[in-house]
Design a protein around this motif. Structure first.
Motif, PDB file in Angstrom:
ATOM      1  N   ARG A 114     -44.226  -8.084  66.599  1.00  0.00           N
ATOM      2  CA  ARG A 114     -44.100  -8.106  68.237  1.00  0.00           C
ATOM      3  C   ARG A 114     -44.235  -9.345  68.829  1.00  0.00           C
ATOM      4  NH1 ARG A 114     -46.280  -2.869  66.663  1.00  0.00           N
ATOM      5  NH2 ARG A 114     -48.433  -3.892  67.010  1.00  0.00           N
ATOM      6  N   ARG A 115     -45.294 -10.167  68.404  1.00  0.00           N
ATOM      7  CA  ARG A 115     -45.773 -11.382  69.160  1.00  0.00           C
ATOM      8  C   ARG A 115     -44.608 -12.232  68.942  1.00  0.00           C
ATOM      9  NH1 ARG A 115     -49.977 -12.654  66.411  1.00  0.00           N
ATOM     10  NH2 ARG A 115     -51.251 -11.273  67.729  1.00  0.00           N
ATOM     11  N   PRO A 167     -36.007   4.081  67.037  1.00  0.00           N
ATOM     12  CA  PRO A 167     -37.267   3.798  67.526  1.00  0.00           C
ATOM     13  C   PRO A 167     -38.376   3.263  66.506  1.00  0.00           C
ATOM     14  CG  PRO A 167     -36.764   5.942  68.001  1.00  0.00           C
ATOM     15  CD  PRO A 167     -35.623   5.404  67.066  1.00  0.00           C
ATOM     16  N   LEU A 168     -39.150   2.175  66.938  1.00  0.00           N
ATOM     17  CA  LEU A 168     -40.192   1.408  66.084  1.00  0.00           C
ATOM     18  C   LEU A 168     -41.607   1.493  66.584  1.00  0.00           C
ATOM     19  CD1 LEU A 168     -37.917  -1.778  65.289  1.00  0.00           C
ATOM     20  CD2 LEU A 168     -38.419  -0.018  63.993  1.00  0.00           C
ATOM     21  N   PRO A 169     -42.574   1.061  66.055  1.00  0.00           N
ATOM     22  CA  PRO A 169     -43.885   0.980  66.463  1.00  0.00           C
ATOM     23  C   PRO A 169     -43.752   0.187  67.987  1.00  0.00           C
ATOM     24  CG  PRO A 169     -44.238   0.985  64.308  1.00  0.00           C
ATOM     25  CD  PRO A 169     -42.497   0.882  64.647  1.00  0.00           C
ATOM     26  N   LEU A 170     -44.205   0.678  69.097  1.00  0.00           N
ATOM     27  CA  LEU A 170     -44.067   0.072  70.370  1.00  0.00           C
ATOM     28  C   LEU A 170     -42.811  -0.727  70.678  1.00  0.00           C
ATOM     29  CD1 LEU A 170     -47.777  -1.118  70.444  1.00  0.00           C
ATOM     30  CD2 LEU A 170     -46.892   0.917  71.310  1.00  0.00           C
ATOM     31  N   GLY A 171     -41.599  -0.175  70.115  1.00  0.00           N
ATOM     32  CA  GLY A 171     -40.694  -0.906  70.318  1.00  0.00           C
ATOM     33  C   GLY A 171     -39.264  -0.248  69.782  1.00  0.00           C
ATOM     34  N   VAL A 220     -33.511  -5.937  70.199  1.00  0.00           N
ATOM     35  CA  VAL A 220     -34.750  -5.449  69.894  1.00  0.00           C
ATOM     36  C   VAL A 220     -35.569  -5.812  71.120  1.00  0.00           C
ATOM     37  CG1 VAL A 220     -35.682  -7.954  69.287  1.00  0.00           C
ATOM     38  CG2 VAL A 220     -36.774  -6.011  68.331  1.00  0.00           C
ATOM     39  N   THR A 221     -36.396  -4.637  71.319  1.00  0.00           N
ATOM     40  CA  THR A 221     -37.225  -4.571  72.325  1.00  0.00           C
ATOM     41  C   THR A 221     -39.003  -4.268  71.988  1.00  0.00           C
ATOM     42  OG1 THR A 221     -37.326  -2.290  72.816  1.00  0.00           O
ATOM     43  CG2 THR A 221     -35.584  -3.646  73.850  1.00  0.00           C
ATOM     44  N   VAL A 222     -39.685  -4.920  72.525  1.00  0.00           N
ATOM     45  CA  VAL A 222     -41.046  -4.381  72.633  1.00  0.00           C
ATOM     46  C   VAL A 222     -41.653  -4.019  73.833  1.00  0.00           C
ATOM     47  CG1 VAL A 222     -43.337  -5.524  72.153  1.00  0.00           C
ATOM     48  CG2 VAL A 222     -41.335  -6.526  70.842  1.00  0.00           C
ATOM     49  N   VAL A 223     -42.425  -2.838  73.753  1.00  0.00           N
ATOM     50  CA  VAL A 223     -42.886  -2.138  74.902  1.00  0.00           C
ATOM     51  C   VAL A 223     -44.585  -2.085  74.737  1.00  0.00           C
ATOM     52  CG1 VAL A 223     -42.765   0.059  76.330  1.00  0.00           C
ATOM     53  CG2 VAL A 223     -40.690  -1.018  75.253  1.00  0.00           C
ATOM     54  N   ALA A 254     -42.406  -4.725  79.186  1.00  0.00           N
ATOM     55  CA  ALA A 254     -41.311  -4.983  77.916  1.00  0.00           C
ATOM     56  C   ALA A 254     -40.549  -6.345  78.066  1.00  0.00           C
ATOM     57  CB  ALA A 254     -40.321  -3.563  78.267  1.00  0.00           C
ATOM     58  N   TRP A 255     -40.298  -6.556  76.793  1.00  0.00           N
ATOM     59  CA  TRP A 255     -39.512  -7.765  76.276  1.00  0.00           C
ATOM     60  C   TRP A 255     -38.189  -7.245  75.710  1.00  0.00           C
ATOM     61  CZ3 TRP A 255     -44.689  -6.916  76.414  1.00  0.00           C
ATOM     62  CH2 TRP A 255     -45.336  -7.885  77.259  1.00  0.00           C
ATOM     63  N   ALA A 256     -37.216  -8.320  75.606  1.00  0.00           N
ATOM     64  CA  ALA A 256     -36.180  -8.070  74.900  1.00  0.00           C
ATOM     65  C   ALA A 256     -35.195  -9.325  74.394  1.00  0.00           C
ATOM     66  CB  ALA A 256     -35.032  -7.097  75.790  1.00  0.00           C
ATOM     67  N   ALA A 257     -34.954  -8.997  73.225  1.00  0.00           N
ATOM     68  CA  ALA A 257     -34.118 -10.175  72.614  1.00  0.00           C
ATOM     69  C   ALA A 257     -32.828  -9.656  72.224  1.00  0.00           C
ATOM     70  CB  ALA A 257     -34.969 -11.090  71.761  1.00  0.00           C
TER      71      ALA A 257
END
Length: 277
Positions: free
Chosen positions: A6-7, A188-192, A224-227, A232-235
């Motif tokens: 995630r980082r 869905p993924l853990p926190l993303g 991919v997103t991280v929430v 939130a961030w996305a790439a």
């Protein structure tokens, strides 16, 4: 490992506003940092949306494939069996075969072994015999409080082991600046999430092509997103997919699925789809 992943995506991605300009990336996530994803995200999405889940023996990924009609695609050209598969997916059973490009096998094994099977998501089959006994699937439809369709969960497990292979959320979406609806698939993924926007195109003899080509941020493709809380961030990912869904005789549908990393083909999957007795 999950925190480090995630980082990484927070570093290479961009901040996004899922409640505003980037609402097209808003999708179900697994709200816990650790543990199994499988189908646990679905109950959380029901609670968040205030809706409910229905289970129908003839539920489809799309309630009406005509929702994909646009300047680049006319659903009227689809073969009836292809249309039936998308609109009544639950009544079709699935057999699958996989072929990896040899150089990508070690990476695929590592992802499946240390991530996919652990969290019950994106556990790609590595060997052809991994799916020799077939894939079981079920479709659960998410409705809002007024009964409007929000999307469909397509949950696929190994018939041999019962382990989750894919747990995805399917709906249609129109991306910013576009007038052509796409198929929007969220894993869905853990926190993303990993999300894929697939552009529909007509194929030969009533076939359907779904493609996620290269392009800029905001176009069809993989993300991919991280929430984390309200942030939130996305790439955009350099992953490109093509599905060709085509009829092959009476009530027999096949699908050729190609996954590429950049210009290099990673794997090919072939599905045989048959109506349940």
């Amino acid at each position: 490992m999950d925190r480090g992943t995630r980082r990484f995506w927070k570093t290479v991605g961009r901040p996004v506003d899922l409640a505003g300009a980037h609402a097209w990336l808003r999708a179900p996530i697994s709200a816990v940092a650790k543990g199994t994803v499988a189908d646990t995200w679905l109950a959380a999405e029901v609670e968040r949306s205030g809706g409910r889940v229905t289970r129908d023996a003839e539920a489809g990924l799309l309630p009406d494939i005509d929702a994909l009609a646009g300047p680049g695609f006319d659903p009227a050209r689809l073969h009836p069996d292809v249309r039936d598969f998308y609109q009544r997916t639950a009544r079709w059973r699935m057999e699958a075969w996989v072929q990896w490009t040899p150089v990508f096998v070690p990476g695929g094994w590592l992802i499946t072994r240390y991530f996919g099977r652990r969290v019950g998501q994106l556990a790609l089959p590595i060997r052809p015999l991994d799916t020799a006994r077939g894939i079981d699937s079920r479709v659960e439809t998410l409705l809002d409080g007024a009964g409007a369709h929000l999307g469909a969960a397509w949950l696929r497990t190994s018939r041999a082991t019962g382990e989750y292979i894919y747990s995805g959320f399917y709906r249609t979406a129109v991306l910013p600046g576009s007038t052509q609806p796409s198929v929007h698939v969220c894993f869905p993924l853990p926190l993303g999430t990993i999300q894929v926007f697939l552009r529909p195109e007509p194929g030969e003899n009533g076939a359907l092509r779904l493609v996620s080509p290269p392009g800029p941020f905001g176009a069809d493709g993989a993300y991919v997103t991280v929430v984390e809380g309200e942030r939130a961030w996305a790439a955009r990912l350099p992953l490109h997919e093509e599905f060709v869904v085509y009829p092959d005789g009476a009530q027999l549908v096949r699908t050729d699925h190609t996954l590429a990393l950049g210009r290099a083909t990673v794997l090919r999957l072939h599905y045989l789809l048959l109506p349940r007795d």
